[in-house]
Design a protein around this motif. Sequence first.
Motif, short mmCIF file in Angstrom:
data_model
loop_
_atom_site.label_atom_id
_atom_site.label_comp_id
_atom_site.label_asym_id
_atom_site.label_seq_id
_atom_site.Cartn_x
_atom_site.Cartn_y
_atom_site.Cartn_z
N SER A 148 0.83 -1.21 0.00
CA SER A 148 0.00 0.00 0.00
C SER A 148 0.87 1.26 0.00
O SER A 148 0.58 2.22 -0.72
N ALA A 149 1.92 1.26 0.80
CA ALA A 149 2.80 2.43 0.88
C ALA A 149 3.53 2.65 -0.45
O ALA A 149 3.63 3.79 -0.92
N ILE A 150 4.00 1.59 -1.07
CA ILE A 150 4.70 1.73 -2.35
C ILE A 150 3.74 2.20 -3.43
O ILE A 150 4.09 3.04 -4.27
N SER A 151 2.52 1.69 -3.41
CA SER A 151 1.55 2.14 -4.42
C SER A 151 1.17 3.60 -4.20
O SER A 151 1.00 4.34 -5.17
N MET A 152 1.07 4.05 -2.95
CA MET A 152 0.78 5.47 -2.70
C MET A 152 1.94 6.35 -3.16
O MET A 152 1.73 7.44 -3.68
N LEU A 153 3.18 5.88 -2.98
CA LEU A 153 4.34 6.63 -3.46
C LEU A 153 4.33 6.73 -4.99
O LEU A 153 4.76 7.73 -5.55
N SER A 154 3.86 5.68 -5.64
CA SER A 154 3.89 5.69 -7.10
C SER A 154 2.74 6.51 -7.71
O SER A 154 2.87 7.02 -8.81
N ILE A 155 1.61 6.65 -7.00
CA ILE A 155 0.50 7.44 -7.56
C ILE A 155 0.50 8.89 -7.07
O ILE A 155 -0.27 9.70 -7.58
N ALA A 156 1.34 9.22 -6.10
CA ALA A 156 1.38 10.59 -5.57
C ALA A 156 1.67 11.64 -6.62
O ALA A 156 1.06 12.72 -6.58
N PRO A 157 2.55 11.42 -7.61
CA PRO A 157 2.78 12.46 -8.62
C PRO A 157 1.55 12.79 -9.45
O PRO A 157 1.45 13.89 -9.99
N PHE A 158 0.60 11.89 -9.56
CA PHE A 158 -0.60 12.16 -10.34
C PHE A 158 -1.55 13.10 -9.62
O PHE A 158 -2.47 13.65 -10.23
N PHE A 159 -1.36 13.29 -8.31
CA PHE A 159 -2.20 14.20 -7.54
C PHE A 159 -1.51 15.55 -7.31
O PHE A 159 -1.99 16.36 -6.56
N ALA A 160 -0.36 15.74 -7.94
CA ALA A 160 0.38 17.00 -7.76
C ALA A 160 -0.19 18.11 -8.61
O ALA A 160 -0.82 17.97 -9.58
#
Length: 78
Positions: free
Chosen positions: A66-78
């Motif tokens: 879950s943490a790795i997936s949140m790190l990978s999708i975070a740039p899409f919410f920037a």
Amino acid sequence: MGSIVKQIYSQFDINVDNTTGGWLVGISILMLLFVLYRNKLQFSGFYKAKNQVKLPKIMSYTCTISAISMLSIAPFFA
């Protein structure tokens, strides 16, 4: 840990400061620190108790993924 993630994102010209992506990065770092503490760090101190147990493997994997997936999708919410 946050500065390491920020440096990696800056290599791709992504800035997640003051956005929803920044919150995702923060939560994912806290989840990774929680797993690290429960599985390794609580056993390395001077305090020993009977109720110190590791996280179950499925919980460790779930939190880490879950943490790795949140790190990978975070740039899409920037």
